[in-house]
Design a protein around this motif. Structure first.
Motif, mmCIF file in Angstrom:
data_model
loop_
_atom_site.group_PDB
_atom_site.id
_atom_site.type_symbol
_atom_site.label_atom_id
_atom_site.label_comp_id
_atom_site.label_asym_id
_atom_site.label_seq_id
_atom_site.Cartn_x
_atom_site.Cartn_y
_atom_site.Cartn_z
ATOM 1 N N LEU A 39 -26.461 7.324 37.164
ATOM 2 C CA LEU A 39 -25.595 7.803 38.243
ATOM 3 C C LEU A 39 -24.694 8.967 37.878
ATOM 4 C CD1 LEU A 39 -24.524 7.542 41.125
ATOM 5 C CD2 LEU A 39 -23.033 5.688 40.379
ATOM 6 N N ASN A 40 -23.968 8.889 36.751
ATOM 7 C CA ASN A 40 -23.000 9.967 36.556
ATOM 8 C C ASN A 40 -23.112 10.791 35.265
ATOM 9 O OD1 ASN A 40 -21.884 7.877 35.104
ATOM 10 N ND2 ASN A 40 -20.342 7.419 36.652
ATOM 11 N N GLU B 272 -16.722 16.770 43.094
ATOM 12 C CA GLU B 272 -17.543 16.994 41.913
ATOM 13 C C GLU B 272 -17.120 16.032 40.818
ATOM 14 O OE1 GLU B 272 -16.925 21.017 40.519
ATOM 15 O OE2 GLU B 272 -14.799 20.721 40.213
ATOM 16 N N SER B 273 -18.045 15.668 39.901
ATOM 17 C CA SER B 273 -19.455 16.004 39.898
ATOM 18 C C SER B 273 -20.312 14.824 40.328
ATOM 19 C CB SER B 273 -19.891 16.405 38.490
ATOM 20 O OG SER B 273 -19.323 17.628 38.128
ATOM 21 N N SER B 274 -19.831 13.611 40.068
ATOM 22 C CA SER B 274 -20.712 12.454 40.232
ATOM 23 C C SER B 274 -20.974 12.083 41.680
ATOM 24 C CB SER B 274 -20.119 11.253 39.498
ATOM 25 O OG SER B 274 -19.864 11.586 38.159
ATOM 26 N N ILE C 69 -21.879 14.231 43.921
ATOM 27 C CA ILE C 69 -22.780 15.210 44.539
ATOM 28 C C ILE C 69 -24.187 14.659 44.795
ATOM 29 C CG2 ILE C 69 -23.886 17.463 44.239
ATOM 30 C CD1 ILE C 69 -21.374 18.378 42.709
ATOM 31 N N ALA C 70 -24.775 13.999 43.809
ATOM 32 C CA ALA C 70 -26.164 13.537 43.981
ATOM 33 C C ALA C 70 -26.309 12.551 45.153
ATOM 34 C CB ALA C 70 -26.696 12.952 42.675
ATOM 35 N N VAL D 3 -25.554 14.475 48.561
ATOM 36 C CA VAL D 3 -26.565 15.427 49.021
ATOM 37 C C VAL D 3 -27.797 14.688 49.566
ATOM 38 C CG1 VAL D 3 -28.152 17.250 48.283
ATOM 39 C CG2 VAL D 3 -25.761 17.367 47.634
ATOM 40 N N MET D 4 -28.140 13.552 48.944
ATOM 41 C CA MET D 4 -29.259 12.757 49.467
ATOM 42 C C MET D 4 -28.903 12.169 50.835
ATOM 43 S SD MET D 4 -31.908 12.985 47.627
ATOM 44 C CE MET D 4 -32.427 13.367 45.933
ATOM 45 N N VAL E 279 -23.109 19.110 53.245
ATOM 46 C CA VAL E 279 -22.266 18.371 52.306
ATOM 47 C C VAL E 279 -21.284 19.366 51.684
ATOM 48 C CG1 VAL E 279 -22.253 17.131 50.102
ATOM 49 C CG2 VAL E 279 -24.091 16.715 51.763
ATOM 50 N N ILE E 280 -20.030 18.982 51.619
ATOM 51 C CA ILE E 280 -19.042 19.820 50.926
ATOM 52 C C ILE E 280 -18.564 19.062 49.712
ATOM 53 C CG2 ILE E 280 -16.827 21.019 51.093
ATOM 54 C CD1 ILE E 280 -17.174 20.671 54.210
ATOM 55 N N PHE E 281 -18.612 19.687 48.524
ATOM 56 C CA PHE E 281 -17.985 18.980 47.403
ATOM 57 C C PHE E 281 -16.665 19.648 47.040
ATOM 58 C CE2 PHE E 281 -21.219 21.644 45.217
ATOM 59 C CZ PHE E 281 -20.508 22.259 44.202
#
Lengths: 195, 195
Positions: free
Chosen positions: A26-27, A58-60, A62-63, A66-67, A76-78
């Motif tokens: 995950l991270n 950010e960062s963890s 994001i994945a 985005v999915m 998606v805005i991070f």
């Protein structure tokens, strides 16, 4: 979410009564296929909320975010994280204290990507004390947009974040809810209920 | 990649002869559907390289890398960036200087996620001077793994990074290659060839 709970059981590492490491999927290292399933799950859970945008950090975050954005067909805005932010006219910003790292960061989002018509889903990898989620809520509300849900991959339910957010009136949906990390083992809330 | 070039033309903002802002779809706000197409494209381009893992760097590399990982069915590792890294036994680390931000960061990956049998695809959002890519190459080679390709979303071909990496023997594949940002306009290499 069964698949996620199984992954946590097999690949998560309990470091202490408060700390679960999931850096194998995950991270730090990321399992894209699991992220895809997580994204689908969030899309289904929040399908009736007419979400216009997802906000994460950010960062963890994001994945999974985005999915989720892919399956919900929204941008998606991070939020960016900085030790100390030089104030800048075009930015919404808020302070977030991390109890885990014992440091305070400023987080920010460009004003132009949020507006008063937005219905926002906040997504993050972990929910513990709720500081990151509250910081993101603050940014969204500064833009007069509405937070319609908070989607969390792993909730440490024995810490006060989830309760705090629910009391503030937010819809919080966590895909895995951890009751305790005692004795080096992960115990999920649904296990406790069943047992 | 036509779709990406069109997006850059319509939504990218040329700030100066060296700086292109794409924070409306790539590195602040993210377009998940475009990231998905980018992931597919990388998977197709590198389909014969028997890639075992993708390595990228937080934060802007994560979205395209995770989508590529989904389509290639391999894990993604994102290197962590820190102002200054306390040396820690379990980490591979390297220094990366950013000319854009005029700062040097340490980047790191946990040793346990890379090994000598790995065939690595490096993915990043931008290629300019090549410092980030070279730092990632360094990390991969410290683990005795092999870099079999470097996939870039946007290459600023008028800066020396791509040439440097190619001279070192790496396969570099960039989905959009910018010849110049002069006069406030984005000119792609293929446009120049055609024109």
């Amino acid at each position: 979410m069964r698949l996620l709970e199984e992954k946590i059981k097999t690949d998560g590492r309990v470091i202490s009564e408060n700390v679960l490491k999931v850096d194998s999927f995950l991270n730090h290292q990321v399992d894209p296929s699991l992220m895809n399933e997580i994204g689908k799950e969030f899309a289904e859970i929040f399908s009736n909320e007419e979400i216009t945008k997802i906000v994460t950090i950010e960062s963890s975050g994001i994945a999974p975010a985005v999915m989720a954005g892919l399956h919900m067909n929204v941008p998606v805005i991070f939020a960016r994280k900085r030790k100390s932010l030089t104030l800048y006219e075009g930015l919404l910003s808020a302070s977030v204290h991390s109890f885990t790292k014992n440091e305070t960061n400023d987080i920010s989002i460009s004003k132009k990507y949020l507006n008063e018509n937005d219905k926002i889903l906040i997504i993050d990898d972990f929910l513990a004390n709720g500081q990151a989620a509250l910081g993101l809520v603050d940014l969204v509300e500064q833009a007069n947009a509405k937070v319609v849900g908070i989607g969390i991959v792993i909730e440490k339910s024995f810490q006060p974040g989830a309760q705090k957010l629910i009391e503030l009136g937010f819809r919080v949906e966590s895909l895995a809810r951890i009751e305790s990390l005692s004795n080096g083992e992960v115990l999920f809330i649904n296990e406790k209920v069943k047992g």
